[in-house]
Design a protein around this motif. Sequence first.
Motif, PDB file in Angstrom:
ATOM      1  N   ASP A  65       0.865  -1.166   0.000  1.00 52.78           N
ATOM      2  CA  ASP A  65       0.000   0.000   0.000  1.00 52.78           C
ATOM      3  C   ASP A  65       0.908   1.223   0.000  1.00 52.78           C
ATOM      4  O   ASP A  65       2.129   1.086   0.075  1.00 52.78           O
ATOM      5  CB  ASP A  65      -1.027  -0.038   1.136  1.00 52.78           C
ATOM      6  N   PRO A  66       0.351   2.427  -0.123  1.00 53.39           N
ATOM      7  CA  PRO A  66       1.200   3.618  -0.208  1.00 53.39           C
ATOM      8  C   PRO A  66       2.072   3.876   1.032  1.00 53.39           C
ATOM      9  O   PRO A  66       3.023   4.643   0.957  1.00 53.39           O
ATOM     10  CB  PRO A  66       0.200   4.768  -0.411  1.00 53.39           C
ATOM     11  N   GLU A  67       1.768   3.220   2.152  1.00 55.92           N
ATOM     12  CA  GLU A  67       2.563   3.390   3.374  1.00 55.92           C
ATOM     13  C   GLU A  67       3.618   2.296   3.531  1.00 55.92           C
ATOM     14  O   GLU A  67       4.113   2.027   4.625  1.00 55.92           O
ATOM     15  CB  GLU A  67       1.652   3.430   4.592  1.00 55.92           C
ATOM     16  N   ASN A  68       3.969   1.689   2.433  1.00 57.65           N
ATOM     17  CA  ASN A  68       4.959   0.623   2.369  1.00 57.65           C
ATOM     18  C   ASN A  68       5.974   1.078   1.322  1.00 57.65           C
ATOM     19  O   ASN A  68       5.596   1.507   0.247  1.00 57.65           O
ATOM     20  CB  ASN A  68       4.173  -0.628   1.944  1.00 57.65           C
ATOM     21  N   LEU A  69       7.247   1.035   1.628  1.00 58.76           N
ATOM     22  CA  LEU A  69       8.295   1.412   0.673  1.00 58.76           C
ATOM     23  C   LEU A  69       8.926   0.136   0.136  1.00 58.76           C
ATOM     24  O   LEU A  69       9.372  -0.716   0.903  1.00 58.76           O
ATOM     25  CB  LEU A  69       9.360   2.272   1.362  1.00 58.76           C
ATOM     26  N   ASN A  70       8.942   0.019  -1.172  1.00 60.09           N
ATOM     27  CA  ASN A  70       9.545  -1.141  -1.821  1.00 60.09           C
ATOM     28  C   ASN A  70      10.892  -0.734  -2.399  1.00 60.09           C
ATOM     29  O   ASN A  70      11.051   0.394  -2.877  1.00 60.09           O
ATOM     30  CB  ASN A  70       8.621  -1.653  -2.940  1.00 60.09           C
ATOM     31  N   TYR A  71      11.836  -1.645  -2.352  1.00 56.29           N
ATOM     32  CA  TYR A  71      13.179  -1.372  -2.873  1.00 56.29           C
ATOM     33  C   TYR A  71      13.613  -2.528  -3.760  1.00 56.29           C
ATOM     34  O   TYR A  71      13.129  -3.652  -3.630  1.00 56.29           O
ATOM     35  CB  TYR A  71      14.180  -1.164  -1.734  1.00 56.29           C
ATOM     36  N   CYS A  72      14.524  -2.224  -4.661  1.00 54.74           N
ATOM     37  CA  CYS A  72      15.120  -3.257  -5.508  1.00 54.74           C
ATOM     38  C   CYS A  72      16.564  -2.866  -5.779  1.00 54.74           C
ATOM     39  O   CYS A  72      16.830  -1.770  -6.282  1.00 54.74           O
ATOM     40  CB  CYS A  72      14.346  -3.390  -6.822  1.00 54.74           C
ATOM     41  N   LEU A 134       7.781  -1.947   5.834  1.00 48.44           N
ATOM     42  CA  LEU A 134       6.492  -1.534   6.390  1.00 48.44           C
ATOM     43  C   LEU A 134       6.687  -0.252   7.186  1.00 48.44           C
ATOM     44  O   LEU A 134       7.255  -0.273   8.267  1.00 48.44           O
ATOM     45  CB  LEU A 134       5.927  -2.643   7.288  1.00 48.44           C
ATOM     46  N   ILE A 135       6.227   0.850   6.637  1.00 49.07           N
ATOM     47  CA  ILE A 135       6.388   2.145   7.307  1.00 49.07           C
ATOM     48  C   ILE A 135       5.186   2.411   8.209  1.00 49.07           C
ATOM     49  O   ILE A 135       5.317   2.534   9.418  1.00 49.07           O
ATOM     50  CB  ILE A 135       6.550   3.283   6.283  1.00 49.07           C
ATOM     51  N   ASN A 136       4.032   2.512   7.600  1.00 44.30           N
ATOM     52  CA  ASN A 136       2.793   2.712   8.353  1.00 44.30           C
ATOM     53  C   ASN A 136       1.661   1.984   7.622  1.00 44.30           C
ATOM     54  O   ASN A 136       0.565   2.499   7.461  1.00 44.30           O
ATOM     55  CB  ASN A 136       2.490   4.203   8.513  1.00 44.30           C
ATOM     56  N   THR A 137       1.974   0.797   7.161  1.00 45.29           N
ATOM     57  CA  THR A 137       1.046  -0.023   6.391  1.00 45.29           C
ATOM     58  C   THR A 137      -0.175  -0.376   7.229  1.00 45.29           C
ATOM     59  O   THR A 137      -0.072  -0.567   8.440  1.00 45.29           O
ATOM     60  CB  THR A 137       1.773  -1.315   5.939  1.00 45.29           C
ATOM     61  N   THR A 166       5.323  -5.633  12.143  1.00 46.48           N
ATOM     62  CA  THR A 166       5.051  -4.325  12.721  1.00 46.48           C
ATOM     63  C   THR A 166       5.519  -3.264  11.741  1.00 46.48           C
ATOM     64  O   THR A 166       6.218  -3.552  10.775  1.00 46.48           O
ATOM     65  CB  THR A 166       5.725  -4.155  14.097  1.00 46.48           C
ATOM     66  N   ASN A 167       5.129  -2.044  12.011  1.00 48.21           N
ATOM     67  CA  ASN A 167       5.517  -0.902  11.192  1.00 48.21           C
ATOM     68  C   ASN A 167       6.692  -0.155  11.802  1.00 48.21           C
ATOM     69  O   ASN A 167       6.862  -0.137  13.030  1.00 48.21           O
ATOM     70  CB  ASN A 167       4.337   0.078  11.069  1.00 48.21           C
ATOM     71  N   LEU A 168       7.460   0.510  10.953  1.00 51.53           N
ATOM     72  CA  LEU A 168       8.542   1.370  11.426  1.00 51.53           C
ATOM     73  C   LEU A 168       7.988   2.507  12.280  1.00 51.53           C
ATOM     74  O   LEU A 168       8.654   2.975  13.204  1.00 51.53           O
ATOM     75  CB  LEU A 168       9.319   1.938  10.233  1.00 51.53           C
TER      76      LEU A 168
END
Length: 187
Positions: A65-72, A134-137, A166-168
């Motif tokens: 969701d928008p409160e989740n940061l994905n990285y590659c 998970l930032i604030n998912t 849990t979220n950050l």
Amino acid sequence: NLALEEYLFQHLKPGSRLLLFYRSNPSVIIGRNQNPWLECDLKRMQAEGIPFFRRFSGGGTVYHDPENLNYCLMTPREEFERNTATSLIAAALRQLDIPASVSSRNDILAAEKKISGSAYRLSGEKAYHHGTLLINTDLGRLTKYLSAGSSISAAKGTRSVLSPVTNLSAFVPGIKAEQIIEALTSG
């Protein structure tokens, strides 16, 4: 976002490196070896307009969701190591006062709960490690969509390893994706 990630991976020149960040609309992402009927509540997702996508890497099922940061992190295959990105991310999170550590499964944990999972792809001369933060998912939605709604018990597919999450934001209230990106790219 997964299509962009795949396009960049396919067109990355051998020997190149790339770090990509992205955020997604609410969706469920399954690994290449997973059975969606065993991994998620497809009926509920359909009723609520939540799509699911299959990625090219392995790993478990995740909720975006928008409160989740994905990285590659894309690298030459010869430089690829499973713990490179997770170790770098855990170190950057500790700089933000998040008690991050790397588990034996190469997940990132804080207070013994998962805050980031990983998946990998190796192809020809290239490799990547991608994952979630998970930032604030919305953990309520994560839980309800990642609970199999099917009673199928004898089916093919690799099952996800369930972990408490849990979220950050539980450690740094109000933390934003931009702060995490800054911490990850400034070192």
